[in-house]
Design a protein around this motif. Structure first.
Motif, PDB file in Angstrom:
ATOM      1  N   HIS A   1       0.844  -1.186   0.000  1.00 28.63           N
ATOM      2  CA  HIS A   1       0.000   0.000   0.000  1.00 28.63           C
ATOM      3  C   HIS A   1       0.878   1.234   0.000  1.00 28.63           C
ATOM      4  O   HIS A   1       1.586   1.506   0.942  1.00 28.63           O
ATOM      5  N   VAL A   2       0.837   1.987  -1.087  1.00 29.90           N
ATOM      6  CA  VAL A   2       1.662   3.183  -1.228  1.00 29.90           C
ATOM      7  C   VAL A   2       1.007   4.357  -0.511  1.00 29.90           C
ATOM      8  O   VAL A   2      -0.184   4.606  -0.675  1.00 29.90           O
ATOM      9  N   GLN A   3       1.805   5.055   0.270  1.00 28.16           N
ATOM     10  CA  GLN A   3       1.324   6.283   0.898  1.00 28.16           C
ATOM     11  C   GLN A   3       2.293   7.418   0.630  1.00 28.16           C
ATOM     12  O   GLN A   3       3.499   7.265   0.807  1.00 28.16           O
ATOM     13  N   LEU A   4       1.753   8.531   0.194  1.00 29.16           N
ATOM     14  CA  LEU A   4       2.530   9.732  -0.081  1.00 29.16           C
ATOM     15  C   LEU A   4       1.869  10.863   0.695  1.00 29.16           C
ATOM     16  O   LEU A   4       0.700  11.183   0.457  1.00 29.16           O
ATOM     17  N   VAL A   5       2.594  11.470   1.604  1.00 26.27           N
ATOM     18  CA  VAL A   5       2.024  12.504   2.467  1.00 26.27           C
ATOM     19  C   VAL A   5       2.832  13.784   2.333  1.00 26.27           C
ATOM     20  O   VAL A   5       3.991  13.834   2.747  1.00 26.27           O
ATOM     21  N   GLU A   6       2.192  14.806   1.763  1.00 25.77           N
ATOM     22  CA  GLU A   6       2.868  16.083   1.543  1.00 25.77           C
ATOM     23  C   GLU A   6       2.749  16.990   2.772  1.00 25.77           C
ATOM     24  O   GLU A   6       1.792  16.896   3.537  1.00 25.77           O
ATOM     25  N   SER A   7       3.725  17.886   2.879  1.00 21.39           N
ATOM     26  CA  SER A   7       3.676  18.941   3.885  1.00 21.39           C
ATOM     27  C   SER A   7       4.521  20.109   3.391  1.00 21.39           C
ATOM     28  O   SER A   7       5.268  19.971   2.421  1.00 21.39           O
ATOM     29  N   GLY A   8       4.391  21.242   4.066  1.00 22.16           N
ATOM     30  CA  GLY A   8       5.240  22.381   3.750  1.00 22.16           C
ATOM     31  C   GLY A   8       4.586  23.480   2.948  1.00 22.16           C
ATOM     32  O   GLY A   8       5.211  24.511   2.689  1.00 22.16           O
TER      33      GLY A   8
END
Length: 124
Positions: A1-8
């Motif tokens: 399960h791919v997870q990509l979590v952006e911030s900034g």
């Protein structure tokens, strides 16, 4: 399960800088490419920047060349987008994305299989 979590993301004045981060999990770094695309209201999706994971090739939209830098920290499993000299036209929702189909054009055009939830960048 791919997870990509952006911030900034955030709100800045024209000329200022931001650095976006994307924490990656469940994704094999031997897969093909990773990058960023953006979506502004009423506008088409734009592939902003990315890199091919098998080498050091990076690619950028003409609109951000010389201002944005994409990089990958394998040790931290994090993809970055350093954005300098921001302009009002850079205002958009920015997505971190990845693809493993092995086709260069998919990456260059921002047609990624996986993406995060997006982080808003507003430049005034």
């Amino acid at each position: 399960h791919v997870q990509l979590v952006e911030s900034g993301g955030g709100s800045v004045q024209a000329g200022e800088s931001l650095r976006l981060s994307c924490a990656v999990s469940g994704y094999t770094f031997s897969s093909y490419c990773m990058g960023w695309f953006r979506q502004a209201p009423g506008k088409a999706r734009e592939a902003v920047a990315g890199l091919l994971l098998g080498g050091s090739n990076t690619y950028y939209a003409d609109s951000v060349k010389g201002r944005f830098t994409v990089s990958l920290d394998n040790a931290e499993n994090t993809l970055y987008l350093q954005m300098n000299g921001l302009k009002p036209e850079d205002t958009a929702l920015y997505y971190c994305a990845a693809d493993d189909r092995g086709v260069d054009s998919y990456c260059y055009m921002g047609y990624y299989t996986y993406r995060g939830q997006g982080t808003q960048v507003t430049v005034s």
